[in-house]
Design a protein around this motif. Structure first.
Motif, PDB file in Angstrom:
ATOM      1  N   THR A  22       0.829  -1.195   0.000  1.00 50.98           N
ATOM      2  CA  THR A  22       0.000   0.000   0.000  1.00 50.98           C
ATOM      3  C   THR A  22       0.869   1.253   0.000  1.00 50.98           C
ATOM      4  O   THR A  22       2.093   1.182   0.110  1.00 50.98           O
ATOM      5  CB  THR A  22      -0.909   0.035   1.243  1.00 50.98           C
ATOM      6  OG1 THR A  22      -0.093   0.227   2.404  1.00 50.98           O
ATOM      7  CG2 THR A  22      -1.692  -1.264   1.386  1.00 50.98           C
ATOM      8  N   GLU A  23       0.219   2.411  -0.063  1.00 45.74           N
ATOM      9  CA  GLU A  23       0.955   3.683  -0.038  1.00 45.74           C
ATOM     10  C   GLU A  23       1.713   3.866   1.274  1.00 45.74           C
ATOM     11  O   GLU A  23       2.661   4.652   1.346  1.00 45.74           O
ATOM     12  CB  GLU A  23      -0.020   4.848  -0.231  1.00 45.74           C
ATOM     13  CG  GLU A  23      -1.053   4.990   0.859  1.00 45.74           C
ATOM     14  CD  GLU A  23      -2.111   6.034   0.561  1.00 45.74           C
ATOM     15  OE1 GLU A  23      -2.509   6.728   1.517  1.00 45.74           O
ATOM     16  OE2 GLU A  23      -2.535   6.164  -0.595  1.00 45.74           O
ATOM     17  N   ASP A  24       1.304   3.125   2.305  1.00 51.00           N
ATOM     18  CA  ASP A  24       1.977   3.191   3.605  1.00 51.00           C
ATOM     19  C   ASP A  24       3.052   2.116   3.756  1.00 51.00           C
ATOM     20  O   ASP A  24       3.570   1.908   4.861  1.00 51.00           O
ATOM     21  CB  ASP A  24       0.944   3.026   4.722  1.00 51.00           C
ATOM     22  CG  ASP A  24      -0.156   4.069   4.639  1.00 51.00           C
ATOM     23  OD1 ASP A  24       0.156   5.258   4.840  1.00 51.00           O
ATOM     24  OD2 ASP A  24      -1.305   3.698   4.350  1.00 51.00           O
ATOM     25  N   LYS A  25       3.356   1.431   2.648  1.00 48.08           N
ATOM     26  CA  LYS A  25       4.389   0.383   2.616  1.00 48.08           C
ATOM     27  C   LYS A  25       4.018  -0.819   3.501  1.00 48.08           C
ATOM     28  O   LYS A  25       4.856  -1.424   4.157  1.00 48.08           O
ATOM     29  CB  LYS A  25       5.758   0.927   3.039  1.00 48.08           C
ATOM     30  CG  LYS A  25       6.208   2.155   2.266  1.00 48.08           C
ATOM     31  CD  LYS A  25       6.250   1.902   0.768  1.00 48.08           C
ATOM     32  CE  LYS A  25       6.712   3.143   0.003  1.00 48.08           C
ATOM     33  NZ  LYS A  25       6.645   2.956  -1.467  1.00 48.08           N
ATOM     34  N   ILE A  26       2.724  -1.147   3.504  1.00 48.61           N
ATOM     35  CA  ILE A  26       2.227  -2.307   4.241  1.00 48.61           C
ATOM     36  C   ILE A  26       1.636  -3.295   3.241  1.00 48.61           C
ATOM     37  O   ILE A  26       0.961  -2.893   2.282  1.00 48.61           O
ATOM     38  CB  ILE A  26       1.140  -1.903   5.258  1.00 48.61           C
ATOM     39  CG1 ILE A  26       1.658  -0.824   6.213  1.00 48.61           C
ATOM     40  CG2 ILE A  26       0.643  -3.112   6.045  1.00 48.61           C
ATOM     41  CD1 ILE A  26       0.575  -0.208   7.088  1.00 48.61           C
ATOM     42  N   GLU A  27       1.875  -4.571   3.453  1.00 50.67           N
ATOM     43  CA  GLU A  27       1.270  -5.602   2.592  1.00 50.67           C
ATOM     44  C   GLU A  27      -0.245  -5.464   2.673  1.00 50.67           C
ATOM     45  O   GLU A  27      -0.807  -5.259   3.750  1.00 50.67           O
ATOM     46  CB  GLU A  27       1.737  -6.988   3.061  1.00 50.67           C
ATOM     47  CG  GLU A  27       1.346  -8.122   2.132  1.00 50.67           C
ATOM     48  CD  GLU A  27      -0.020  -8.676   2.419  1.00 50.67           C
ATOM     49  OE1 GLU A  27      -0.673  -9.173   1.481  1.00 50.67           O
ATOM     50  OE2 GLU A  27      -0.459  -8.617   3.584  1.00 50.67           O
ATOM     51  N   ILE A  28      -0.945  -5.585   1.550  1.00 49.62           N
ATOM     52  CA  ILE A  28      -2.347  -5.175   1.466  1.00 49.62           C
ATOM     53  C   ILE A  28      -3.287  -5.977   2.364  1.00 49.62           C
ATOM     54  O   ILE A  28      -4.203  -5.418   2.973  1.00 49.62           O
ATOM     55  CB  ILE A  28      -2.838  -5.200   0.001  1.00 49.62           C
ATOM     56  CG1 ILE A  28      -4.217  -4.537  -0.098  1.00 49.62           C
ATOM     57  CG2 ILE A  28      -2.843  -6.624  -0.557  1.00 49.62           C
ATOM     58  CD1 ILE A  28      -4.659  -4.276  -1.520  1.00 49.62           C
ATOM     59  N   ASN A  29      -3.082  -7.288   2.496  1.00 54.09           N
ATOM     60  CA  ASN A  29      -3.945  -8.070   3.378  1.00 54.09           C
ATOM     61  C   ASN A  29      -3.787  -7.614   4.824  1.00 54.09           C
ATOM     62  O   ASN A  29      -4.761  -7.489   5.566  1.00 54.09           O
ATOM     63  CB  ASN A  29      -3.623  -9.560   3.260  1.00 54.09           C
ATOM     64  CG  ASN A  29      -3.983 -10.140   1.904  1.00 54.09           C
ATOM     65  OD1 ASN A  29      -5.106 -10.578   1.674  1.00 54.09           O
ATOM     66  ND2 ASN A  29      -3.019 -10.150   0.985  1.00 54.09           N
ATOM     67  N   MET A  30      -2.549  -7.345   5.225  1.00 55.01           N
ATOM     68  CA  MET A  30      -2.288  -6.859   6.571  1.00 55.01           C
ATOM     69  C   MET A  30      -2.879  -5.465   6.787  1.00 55.01           C
ATOM     70  O   MET A  30      -3.397  -5.144   7.866  1.00 55.01           O
ATOM     71  CB  MET A  30      -0.786  -6.823   6.845  1.00 55.01           C
ATOM     72  CG  MET A  30      -0.203  -8.150   7.295  1.00 55.01           C
ATOM     73  SD  MET A  30      -0.803  -8.600   8.944  1.00 55.01           S
ATOM     74  CE  MET A  30      -0.043 -10.222   9.130  1.00 55.01           C
TER      75      MET A  30
END
Length: 302
Positions: free
Chosen positions: A123-131
């Motif tokens: 994501t834009e926040d550098k987090i894996e999308i499922n998480m």
């Protein structure tokens, strides 16, 4: 088999209609991911009971279409669409600011939205999308709305979980990259959050309930099956799996029932209490994930 399925769906719908009343009149509920599936079915049931229901959805088109669809089945309730994208922590903050500024109360928060085995994306926040969608977004959302929930108490927070969390693991060093079991891992993180939250709120009048609705015929599994096979899989799902209306019944029960001082418990698909799986029992892990989640979401930043 098809006739038995249709008969069962009708009986569930009839039972829900019979239970409808004004028990939520004057109450406000937020349901994330309420434009489809269990979320939309739950929104309908709460609207029948005269609640003010805020459908927190990523797509304005789908959110407003869900409201139009719900209004075909009930003239009760006050239905409102508000934009929320759990992939974006900025969107979560904007949503919460809107709610806090414009809603005088919040009685029920239903963390329903989820993705299942979404192809790997950061994501834009550098987090894996499922998480992001299944844990970090709800973590920030719930915490930012806590003061309003406390002010409106007695109130309740409902986490729509999954029994598959029992197969998950949480790698504290790897929330950015591909997860081993994206759905199970993120749902386990969500369960750890729910358990720690219940512990922190146990001396308040904000109750925390966690429910697994079981396998339900919704769009949630769309990333788990090749699109080319949907023409085979969808009829099978219709015949073998509960409908969204059926799947929502336990959630509606937790949203409406007088549960006394019950909090921090785990419920099955019809709202019956079940024993927490052993995997979620480590209180030190709850606290560790909370601390890590605070940092990743910048919860305490202004």
């Amino acid at each position: 088999m098809a006739m038995r399925k249709l008969s069962k769906v009708y009986q569930v719908y009839k039972r829900g209609m019979a239970l409808c009343g004004g028990e939520l009149k004057g109450k406000t509920a937020i349901i994330t991911g309420a434009n489809c599936g269990i979320g939309r079915a739950t929104a309908l049931e709460l609207a029948k009971r005269q609640a003010r229901v805020i459908l927190a959805c990523r797509s304005e088109e789908k959110g407003k279409a869900a409201i139009s669809d719900i209004k075909r089945f009930t003239k009760n309730g006050d239905l409102v669409y508000k934009h929320l994208d759990l992939e974006s922590l900025k969107s979560v903050r904007e949503f919460c600011s809107d709610i806090i500024e414009n809603e005088p109360q919040l009685d029920i928060l239903i963390n329903n939205a989820a993705v299942m085995n979404h192809p790997y994306v950061q994501t834009e926040d550098k987090i894996e999308i499922n998480m992001s969608v299944n844990h970090f977004g709800p973590f920030l959302l719930t915490n930012l709305l806590l003061e309003l929930l406390k002010k409106s108490s007695p109130s309740r927070i409902i986490f729509v979980s999954s029994a598959l969390h029992k197969n998950g693991t949480v790698d504290f060093e790897n929330f950015q990259n591909q997860q081993k079991k994206p759905y199970a891992d993120s749902k386990l993180a969500n369960v750890y959050f729910a358990r720690e939250l219940a512990e922190r709120l146990k001396n308040t009048e904000v109750a925390v309930h966690t429910i697994h609705p079981g396998m339900v015929n919704t769009e949630l599994s769309r990333h788990s099956v090749p699109q080319a096979l949907n023409f085979i899989v969808n009829p099978i799902k219709f015949l073998l799996l509960p409908s969204a209306t059926e799947g929502s019944q336990g959630i509606v029960h937790l949203a409406t029932a007088n549960l006394g001082k019950d909090t921090g418990k785990y419920y099955g698909k019809t709202g019956q209490e079940e024993k927490w799986p052993d995997i979620s029992a480590d209180t030190a892990v709850w606290k560790k994930l909370w601390d890590v989640s605070e940092k990743i979401t910048n919860l305490n930043s202004q």
